[in-house]
Design an enzyme around this catalytic site. Sequence first.
Site, short mmCIF file in Angstrom:
data_model
loop_
_atom_site.label_atom_id
_atom_site.label_comp_id
_atom_site.label_asym_id
_atom_site.label_seq_id
_atom_site.Cartn_x
_atom_site.Cartn_y
_atom_site.Cartn_z
N HIS A 73 0.26 -6.45 -0.73
CA HIS A 73 0.00 -5.00 -0.72
C HIS A 73 0.56 -4.30 0.52
O HIS A 73 1.21 -3.26 0.43
CB HIS A 73 -1.50 -4.73 -0.81
CG HIS A 73 -2.19 -5.48 -1.90
ND1 HIS A 73 -1.65 -5.65 -3.14
CD2 HIS A 73 -3.39 -6.13 -1.94
CE1 HIS A 73 -2.48 -6.35 -3.90
NE2 HIS A 73 -3.53 -6.66 -3.19
N ASP A 88 1.40 -6.39 -8.38
CA ASP A 88 0.79 -6.03 -7.10
C ASP A 88 0.10 -4.70 -7.39
O ASP A 88 0.76 -3.67 -7.50
CB ASP A 88 1.87 -5.85 -6.02
CG ASP A 88 1.25 -5.54 -4.68
OD1 ASP A 88 0.33 -4.70 -4.63
OD2 ASP A 88 1.67 -6.14 -3.67
N HIS A 89 -1.23 -4.73 -7.51
CA HIS A 89 -1.88 -3.54 -8.07
C HIS A 89 -1.75 -2.31 -7.17
O HIS A 89 -1.88 -1.19 -7.65
CB HIS A 89 -3.34 -3.83 -8.46
CG HIS A 89 -4.31 -3.81 -7.32
ND1 HIS A 89 -4.56 -4.88 -6.54
CD2 HIS A 89 -5.09 -2.82 -6.84
CE1 HIS A 89 -5.47 -4.57 -5.63
NE2 HIS A 89 -5.81 -3.31 -5.78
O1 LIG Z 1 -5.86 -7.77 -4.14
C1 LIG Z 1 -6.86 -7.51 -3.50
O2 LIG Z 1 -7.17 -6.23 -3.28
C2 LIG Z 1 -8.51 -5.85 -3.00
C3 LIG Z 1 -8.44 -4.44 -2.45
O3 LIG Z 1 -7.94 -3.59 -3.42
P1 LIG Z 1 -8.44 -2.09 -3.54
O4 LIG Z 1 -7.60 -1.52 -4.62
O5 LIG Z 1 -9.90 -2.16 -3.87
O6 LIG Z 1 -8.21 -1.46 -2.20
C4 LIG Z 1 -9.16 -6.79 -2.01
O7 LIG Z 1 -10.54 -6.50 -1.91
C5 LIG Z 1 -9.00 -8.22 -2.49
O8 LIG Z 1 -9.52 -9.11 -1.51
C6 LIG Z 1 -7.56 -8.54 -2.75
O9 LIG Z 1 -7.48 -9.81 -3.39
#
Ligand SMILES: O=C1O[C@H](COP(=O)(O)O)[C@@H](O)[C@H](O)[C@H]1O
Length: 496
Positions: A242, A179-180
């Site tokens: 997230h 989960d980044h």
């Molecule tokens: O995992 C995801 O995250 C992005 C948003 O990540 P961020 O680090 O750029 O805030 C989201 O745009 C995407 O739809 C989703 O799959």
Amino acid sequence: MSPTIIYIFGGTGDLAHRKLIPALFNLFVDGYLPEKLLIVGIGRSELGDTAYREQLRKSVKQFSRRPELLRQHWKRFLGHLRFSRQDLSQDKAYKEMSAQVAAFEKQQKEPAQVVFYMSVAPQLAPVIAKKLYRHKLCSDPARHRMVFEKPFGHDLESARALNELLRKLFAEEQIYRIDHFLGKETVQNILALRFANALFEPIWNGNYIDYVQITAAETVAIENRGSYYESSGALRDMVQNHVLQMLCMIAMEAPISFEADEIRNKKLDVLQAIRRLQPEDVHQHAVRGQYGPGWMKGKKVPGYRAEKNVDPGSNVETFAALKLYVDTWRWKDVPFYVRTGKTMAEKETLITIQFKPAPDYAFPQEAAQTWRPNRLSIAIAPQMDIRLRFQAKQAGPHMVLRPVDMVFSYAEKNEEDRQPEAYETLLQDVIEGDATLFMRADQVEAAWKVIAPVMEAWAARPPVDFPNYAPGSWGPEDAEGLIARDGFNWVTLPES
Ligand SMILES: O=C1O[C@H](COP(=O)(O)O)[C@@H](O)[C@H](O)[C@H]1O
Ligand SMILES: NC(=O)C1=CN([C@@H]2O[C@H](COP(=O)(O)OP(=O)(O)OC[C@H]3O[C@@H](n4cnc5c(N)ncnc54)[C@H](OP(=O)(O)O)[C@@H]3O)[C@@H](O)[C@H]2O)C=CC1
């Protein structure tokens, strides 16, 4: 560090180009990667090593946070990069990998650790897992790890099935579910803020906190991911993972150590304590939205239904807001309002802890006009700071109060250089075998359980008002109602 091979399954894909390779490049430059290293991109595209490396150089130039380092370091880095043209549904790919690992180990004269990164469509991941098992490529829990990208399952049932399969084939410690958001510096800092300071703990509960808000608003639309998004929607794409993970960081109890399982246990407690919504309550506690056509900052935005690979009559939500409760002693009666959406007014990931007002009876009547309860704002991205709002006396003859902010800004306090991207942190953790920031099987399932009633209720009752918000807005009007009913409003960051 042991000799290491990193296989990127889907090495020609969007994620590899935009995130993984730039992250590996930065880790390499900073000296965090093993010297004995092989990074192998795998895909079906007709490419040789040279063409692949050139593509990756362009990606690093475009997407790395430090493209200026290319000139000095690329030549050394490219020596570690290979491309292997393989169809990962075929055994041949794994036979070649086995031979490659054996040759590398022979050359290094010691066993290698091997990371298999699934940067492929989710339906291919179980196929690959079975093949890795059959070919004994992932047989040593101490040396062989697999990274799974999101989405991990499509719902509770499919996540369970995938976990079940992985449990049969591998040890849990070999599985890294990414989960980044958990790799973001500002998200990790929540643990430091809460548990390395004595200041907050005594007031971190429903006696002092009115409500918590989490906003993950994006200005971007769905970009080129129409077919993925059609099977996902905002709830699955952002909330299940997230947003709930950020909620866990705010709501969890203090860990007794920073062992991976200890942190994950504490977060699991939170997920399990989130009150299950009853089907008849979903419409009171959840709001969905879909953007229509419009304009954002002078640019025309097609409505979601007009995006590439999207059904013109699609009912998939691009916005979701929920009101949740965490049924623990600490959080009794404290609402957690969460929202996320595409094409919103600002890119803003923000956590707000709203404290209850202090009694104001000692102050003159005029003070009430500017009286604002304390608020702690944790700006995750793109702004990265923590601000505590409190009342201060305005200089002058009378007791006039005004709210002011005490601010900790990452940009000011850390050298720009050492602010790793989330994928850098996470890839480094995988290589070092630290699973703290990764999701365990039970956490993923618990998170699916939280959103399951909403998914089911929404599927059973298609929306009648889609599209219901304009690009560049803060989402549908009903989302304002969700929070206004309780006497609050959504918070956005003031200009810093
Ligand atoms: O995992 C995801 O995250 C992005 C948003 O990540 P961020 O680090 O750029 O805030 C989201 O745009 C995407 O739809 C989703 O799959
Ligand atoms: N892109 C993003 O921003 C994000 C992506 N993710 C997840 O990451 C994963 C990858 O996404 P993304 O990079 O966008 O997807 P892409 O469609 O851009 O890439 C898919 C990759 O898989 C490869 N591939 C597909 N089938 C095979 C096969 N049979 N054998 C070998 N290689 C194959 C493709 O290579 P080729 O065409 O050469 O065969 C390509 O490299 C997905 O699970 C996605 O949900 C998660 C968060 C964000």
